[in-house]
Structures are given as structure tokens and as C-alpha cells.
Enzyme design. Structure first.
Site, short mmCIF file in Angstrom:
data_model
loop_
_atom_site.label_atom_id
_atom_site.label_comp_id
_atom_site.label_asym_id
_atom_site.label_seq_id
_atom_site.Cartn_x
_atom_site.Cartn_y
_atom_site.Cartn_z
N GLU A 2 0.86 -1.18 0.00
CA GLU A 2 0.00 0.00 0.00
C GLU A 2 0.89 1.23 0.00
OE1 GLU A 2 -3.91 2.07 1.89
OE2 GLU A 2 -3.14 0.29 2.89
N CYS A 10 -6.49 1.13 2.25
CA CYS A 10 -7.42 2.27 2.30
C CYS A 10 -7.35 3.16 1.07
CB CYS A 10 -7.16 3.08 3.56
SG CYS A 10 -7.60 2.20 5.09
N ASN A 13 -12.26 -3.10 0.46
CA ASN A 13 -11.25 -3.22 1.51
C ASN A 13 -11.81 -2.71 2.83
OD1 ASN A 13 -8.36 -3.22 2.66
ND2 ASN A 13 -9.03 -1.10 2.96
N GLU A 14 -11.84 -3.56 3.83
CA GLU A 14 -12.27 -3.17 5.18
C GLU A 14 -13.64 -2.52 5.21
OE1 GLU A 14 -9.36 -0.89 7.33
OE2 GLU A 14 -8.12 -2.64 7.73
#
Length: 667
Positions: free
Chosen positions: A44, A245, A382-383
Site C-alpha cells: 500500500e 485504504c 477493503n475493510e
């Protein structure tokens, strides 16, 4: 003398009767297959992991596209930012340098790089830019590497000249050889003229770039060699990218859009980085993504490392942490408007796997890779999570899966159980992944030592549903209590916990530590696996744990027990954790033993069913100081050490050091 003999006599039975931790490995009972993807890496762009890190570009804001167009540059003389008539439609800005108005004045710019422009004595660097003389004629540029803090007569220590000809945009380049090693130099460009020339020719410049010539695999748009080599040395089985994120973005305009990251590097548009403003106590207003390291380069790296690619795409939800008010009309894409996002996923599969005659397969081919990348996995979201009265994530995931599974059933699709390893979000999402028939789901846990040693978590995967989706532990790390750093003890907790991954390889198919990279002058998050400045790097203790698991992965699980039970650090197991595997490719057996206690532990390994062995050794990672760590100045303070062990018949009698992780290799 009698007193001494009595003392020895009393002490001998204590040694002889010290508890031996006897473990039985059923060598003849290979069990679950260990997936090739079992241990991997997750990238990331946080902590300056891309620009200023793995991506070897040395010039900040090379195309003058930052919101403040000259951020990273120090201009002087007569200059102007232009946005019409440039060579690249997605990067319209360029810089015009004009005559300063006096023979003893200068017009130019100086670039500060990423925490400095770092060069090494004797090394060469490829400098390039696009330029033209808008008013015609010939122009000249001096190109210099300068040390502004020097006490020497000259700031510049390396220089060259570029002759710019004509009104048309052209690419100009020169190879620069550095005459000194320095980590905080600047690049300086300024207009020059011939002797006696009264007025300097105006020159426009765009996409000012400098790379080491010695990049990973020698590529021009290349990666920093030492960092890429460190990734390769992990022997990863899977590479998850580009986040994290940043896939979501603080808002949807900021989300990572893969289509902007492919094609000619000069025409990839700038993207604001999700981590630029996240933490006001570690703020980096100049943190942006040039997309120079894009999806094509990620796929290339996967080929280089021999691992599976796992791209992750936006599901139409912006970061829910940063948008707690769930107003879908302003911060998220409504369900009825998801088609462009689903089409992006379909186009990505075509880019990776499509024939050269398809639209996106041709883009890949035009970039120099006509053969498909053979994508097998795709993450959606994602998440993300659902709310109790609103299936915010799963309703969107369903729409993706309904289309993707029908058109591309050969791909395995990965959902998520949200940002937590337990709690209402996890409990809500885990069964829904099975209902939606996701192939895998992504679990995340950044926790302290107590969590990793908790009895429930030590046995976490032993009781998972064997018929449900498989587990991808996509982001995890032990955050040392009171010291979020890569000290040895936190890495030991990770090593012990990972025996549970291995023991349950029928359920856990992927695991990737996170985050991967951090610049020592530009981090937002820690701990991290690999740290660096502009010239040096070091591998954390966690890196070596991951490397040992990756190198000694094996092909099948072997049962290993102590007193008839799994070795999970239970109360009567003296702080020991263990897992065992065999490698059918080379006939080896690998036994991993972590000792989290403060005492050395005698261990007896019974290799039940072993018919023949040609030798044995152990690789040990340990530290007498549990909060010690590797550093830039002492990068190999804590590294694995190899030694021989004695194999007597089918038994190894040994002692494992306190606070140690050990990999026994039986040939």
C-alpha cells in the site's frame, strides 16, 4: 570438598529431571495442502512506499501537477506555469523559463526530491525531460546536482548541458555520473546561452525525471533495486496491491483508479494520496501518487517474484472510517449506479488476461507485454462493513459477484470481514461471505502482544468452518504495547501466531503482513516490515519471520502434538508454539518452534514414521533483549543464524533458546 560434592550431587537430579517438552511429528501422515499463496506481501502506498520508496523516480512533482504546481520546486528568475499546449492531455501543466532580463541573472528551478535527491559516488543516473523552444530557435539548459550546504567553492558537483531545438516537444536525456555520495542534494536546472548571447531563448519543460540507471531488472521506469530485491528474497506466493485504504479514498474522487495507472507513464494523471492528511500529528501535504508505479508495474513485479497477483478494486464505498455518516448520495455510489465500477473490474481482468485484440489486452501489449499476466484472484473492496439496518458492503459485493462469477468463473473473488478481527462487524460479515459464495474473505488484525497470546486467538483457526470460504489474513502485525515499533518481541508473537496459519492450511490460504514499507523521514504508520532512507535500508525482525515462513513453506501439513494436543502455548506447554510441514518436492521436513517464554526449553522431536534422513539443521532468530530492533546504522543486529543439530535415529534432542523462533530442517 565434601560440601562441594554434596552440592553437585543435589544439583544433578534437578538437571536430569528438568521437564522435556516432547513433541511428536507424524511424518507418514501428510495432511492439508499448503497453498502456493500461503505467505505473501501486501503493498500500500503509505509511508512513502511508492514515490520516494520502491518507485525509483527521484524528482518530486515531475510534471508540475501537484495542486500547488511548484511544490517541491524552488523557482527563480522569470518563469510561468502553463496549462495549454503541453504534450500530455492528462498532465496539462508545464513550466516556461524565459530570459531573466540581465546577463548576470538566472532563470531556472531547483528540485528538492523526496527528502533530498540522493546519489552515490561513481553511480550513474538517467536524467530526462520533455522540452521545446516555443518561440523557435535553439535553447540551452544547464543540469546540475548541487550540495547547497557545502563549504566548497562550487555548489554543483555534477553538471551537464542539454541543447533544446525547435518548437516541437521532444524528449531529451543525459546520463549523469555522480562525483560524490550525498543523501540531500538538489537537482538544479537553469537557462544558459552561448558566449556573447544577449537574450536567452525561452524554453518550456515538462515531465522532469531522474532515475538510477541501476534499477531492478534495469528498467527505465524502474524500481529501487535494493527494495525490490528484499521483496524477491521473501519468496512470496501472492502480492496484494494497490492497498488498503487508498483503494477507497477519503472520497471517491481520491480512490485508486487502475485505468489511470497504465499507458505511457508521462500521461498518467496525479492522484492525491489517501494518507496525506489522515493523521494531523504526522502530516505530509506533499504526499501524492504519480501512478508511475501502476498496475502494469505491479503485474510485472509479480512475474519477477514468481507469485500470484491479487489486485483489489473499489466497490463504490469511500472510506467508511472517514465517512461515518452514511449518506450514499454524497460519499458513496448508489447501488443503481455501480455499473461503471463493475465494468472497471471486467476491464481489469481483460487487461491482465485478455487477447491482444481486445481493448484492454491491446493496452497491455502496447506497454510491452503481449502475453497475458494470468490473473487468478481479485479482491472487491477493503475493510468495508454493513450497518445493522443497511447492507452497505454486502449489497454492493453481491452485485459485483453476480456479474463477475458469470463472466469469469475462472477467477477467485475475495470479500472482507471488515476492519476488525472480532466484534459485531466481523460477526455480521463472516456468515455473509459464505452466503454470497465468496471464494475467500480478508481478515485484518493489528493488535498488541496480549491479543496474539490470548487463548482464544492462539486457537483462532482450529474451529473455523471447513466448508466455508477460505481465509486471507490480508493485514496483520503485532503492535508492541507502549512501543509501536518492529522490536523483536512483537515479531516473535507474530511467528508464534503464524503456526496457527500453517496448522490450519486447509482453511488459511493466504497471509500478508502489513504495512510493507516505510521511509524513516516520511512515515504515517508503524510497525512496518522494511525501513529505508534514500540510500540505505534495513529489514525488520518481522521481515525475517516472514522470510523463514516463505522459504520453508512446504507442500503439506504434518500433525505435530505435545501430550496429544496441538502446540499452541497452552498453560502446560511452557510458552511453546509449533507447526510442521513436509515438502514433497525435495523430501524435506520443516518444523517451526517458537519459544515465547523467558527460559530455555529442552525439546524432544519424535519424527514418527521417518524412514531415512541425511542430516538436520536449525535456523534460529533470537535476541537477548526482547525490545531490540534492527536500524539503519545496525541493519543486521538481529538476523537468523544457522547451526547443525543431531538427529539420532528418528529423534532430535535439543534446547530452544528463550525468546526465540526456530526452524528445524530435516533432509
Amino acid at each position: 570438598m565434601k560440601r562441594l560434592l554434596l552440592s553437585l550431587a543435589l544439583s544433578l537430579p534437578l538437571v536430569a529431571n528438568a521437564q522435556v517438552n516432547e513433541m511428536t511429528v507424524k511424518v507418514s501422515k501428510p495432511g492439508a495442502k499448503i497453498q502456493n499463496t500461503m505467505y505473501g506481501i501486501f503493498f500500500e502506498d503509505i509511508n512513502y512506499a511508492a514515490d520516494g520508496g520502491l518507485y525509483a523516480e527521484m524528482i518530486k512533482n515531475r510534471s508540475f501537477e501537484f495542486p500547488q504546481n511548484l511544490m517541491g520546486w524552488i523557482p527563480f528568475g522569470k518563469f510561468q506555469i502553463m496549462d495549454q499546449g503541453g504534450p500530455f492531455d492528462k498532465n496539462p501543466h508545464y513550466l516556461r523559463l524565459s530570459d531573466p532580463g540581465h546577463v548576470h541573472k538566472r532563470t531556472g528551478v531547483e528540485n528538492e526530491g523526496f527528502f533530498g535527491v540522493a546519489v552515490k559516488k561513481g553511480e550513474t543516473y538517467r536524467f530526462s525531460l520533455y522540452a521545446r523552444c516555443p518561440e523557435g530557435g535553439d535553447g540551452r539548459l544547464y543540469v546540475q546536482l548541487v550540495d547547497n550546504d557545502t563549504m566548497g567553492e562550487h555548489q554543483e558537483f555534477t553538471s551537464d548541458t542539454l541543447n533544446i531545438k525547435g518548437k516541437d516537444w521532444k524528449k531529451y536525456s543525459v546520463t549523469i555520473k555522480s562525483k560524490k555520495t550525498i543523501d540531500d542534494a538538489h537537482l538544479r536546472l537553469f537557462l544558459a546561452g552561448k558566449r556573447g548571447q544577449k537574450k536567452l531563448t525561452t524554453v518550456d519543460i515538462e515531465h522532469v525525471s531522474m532515475f538510477p540507471t541501476d534499477t531492478w531488472k534495469g528498467r527505465e521506469n524502474g524500481m529501487r533495486k535494493d527494495l525490490a530485491q528484499a521483496l524477491c528474497d521473501l519468496k512470496p506466493g501472492v502480492f496484494r496491491f494497490p492497498g488498503g485504504c487508498i483503494v477507497e479514498g477519503t472520497d471517491l474522487n481520491q480512490r485508486y483508479q487502475w485505468k489511470n495507472s497504465v499507458g505511457p507513464v508521462e500521461n498518467r494523471p496525479l492522484n492525491e494520496n489517501r494518507w496525506e492528511n489522515t493523521f494531523p500529528y504526522r502530516l505530509y501535504p506533499d504526499y501524492h501518487q504519480t501512478y508511475g508505479l501502476g498496475f502494469f508495474e505491479f503485474f510485472q513485479l509479480c512475474e519477477d517474484f514468481g507469485c500470484e497477483a491479487l489486485p483489489v478494486i473499489s466497490c463504490g464505498l469511500s472510506c467508511q472510517f472517514q465517512n461515518e455518516i452514511e449518506d450514499e448520495k454524497t460519499v458513496h455510489v448508489a447501488l443503481d449506479d455501480l455499473d461503471p465500477y463493475i465494468q472497471d473490474a471486467l476491464d481489469l481482468i481483460e487487461f491482465a488476461n485478455g487477447d491482444v485484440n481486445t481493448t484492454w489486452g491491446k493496452v497491455r501489449a502496447d506497454m510491452g507485454h503481449p502475453a497475458p499476466f494470468n490473473l487468478h484472484y481479485l479482491g472487491v473492496g477493503n475493510e468495508q462493513w454493513d450497518y445493522k439496518d443497511n447492507p452497505a458492503f454486502t449489497s454492493r459485493l453481491k452485485k459485483f459477484l453476480d456479474v463477475l462469477k458469470k463472466k469469469h468463473p475462472e477467477i477467485k473473488y475475495i470479500g472482507t470481514t471488515g476492519p476488525d478481527s472480532e466484534g459485531w462487524k466481523f460477526d455480521m460479515l463472516q456468515p455473509k461471505m459464505k452466503e454470497l459464495k465468496a471464494d475467500l474473505y480478508d481478515e485484518h488484525f493489528y493488535r498488541n502482544e496480549a491479543w496474539f497470546m490470548d487463548k482464544v486467538n492462539r486457537h483462532r483457526y482450529d474451529k473455523y468452518d471447513r466448508k466455508g470460504p477460505k481465509v486471507f489474513a490480508g493485514e496483520y502485525a503485532c503492535h508492541g504495547k507502549g512501543k509501536k515499533w518492529n522490536h523483536f518481541n512483537a515479531s516473535l508473537m507474530e511467528a508464534a501466531f503464524m503456526t496457527g496459519f500453517e496448522r490450519n492450511a486447509d482453511v488459511v490460504h493466504m497471509a500478508t503482513y502489513a504495512p510493507l514499507f516505510a521511509h524513516v523521514k516520511g512515515w504515517q504508520w508503524r510497525p512496518d516490515m522494511i525501513w529505508y532512507d534514500n540510500l540505505r535500508m534495513f529489514k525488520s525482525c518481522s521481515y525475517y519471520v516472514q522470510q523463514l515462513y516463505g522459504h520453508y513453506k512446504g507442500t503439506n501439513v504434518l500433525p505435530i502434538t505435545m501430550n496429544g494436543r496441538n502446540v499452541c502455548g497452552d498453560d502446560d506447554q511452557n510458552g511453546l508454539f509449533a507447526s510442521a510441514v513436509c515438502d514433497k518436492n525435495n523430501g524435506s521436513i520443516y518444523i517451526k518452534v517458537a519459544n515465547v517464554s523467558d527460559k530455555a526449553q529442552p525439546v524432544k522431536l519424535n519424527l514418527k514414521g521417518l524412514k531415512k534422513a541425511t542430516g538436520a539443521k536449525v535456523i534460529t532468530l533470537t535476541s537477548s533483549d526482547p525490545v531490540a530492533e534492527n536500524t539503519l546504522d545496525n541493519p543486521e543486529k538481529i538476523t537468523p543464524k544457522e547451526s547443525d543439530v543431531t538427529l539420532t535415529g528418528t529423534t532430535i534432542d535439543t534446547e530452544v533458546a528463550p525468546k526465540s523462533f526456530n526452524v528445524f530442517v530435516i533432509k
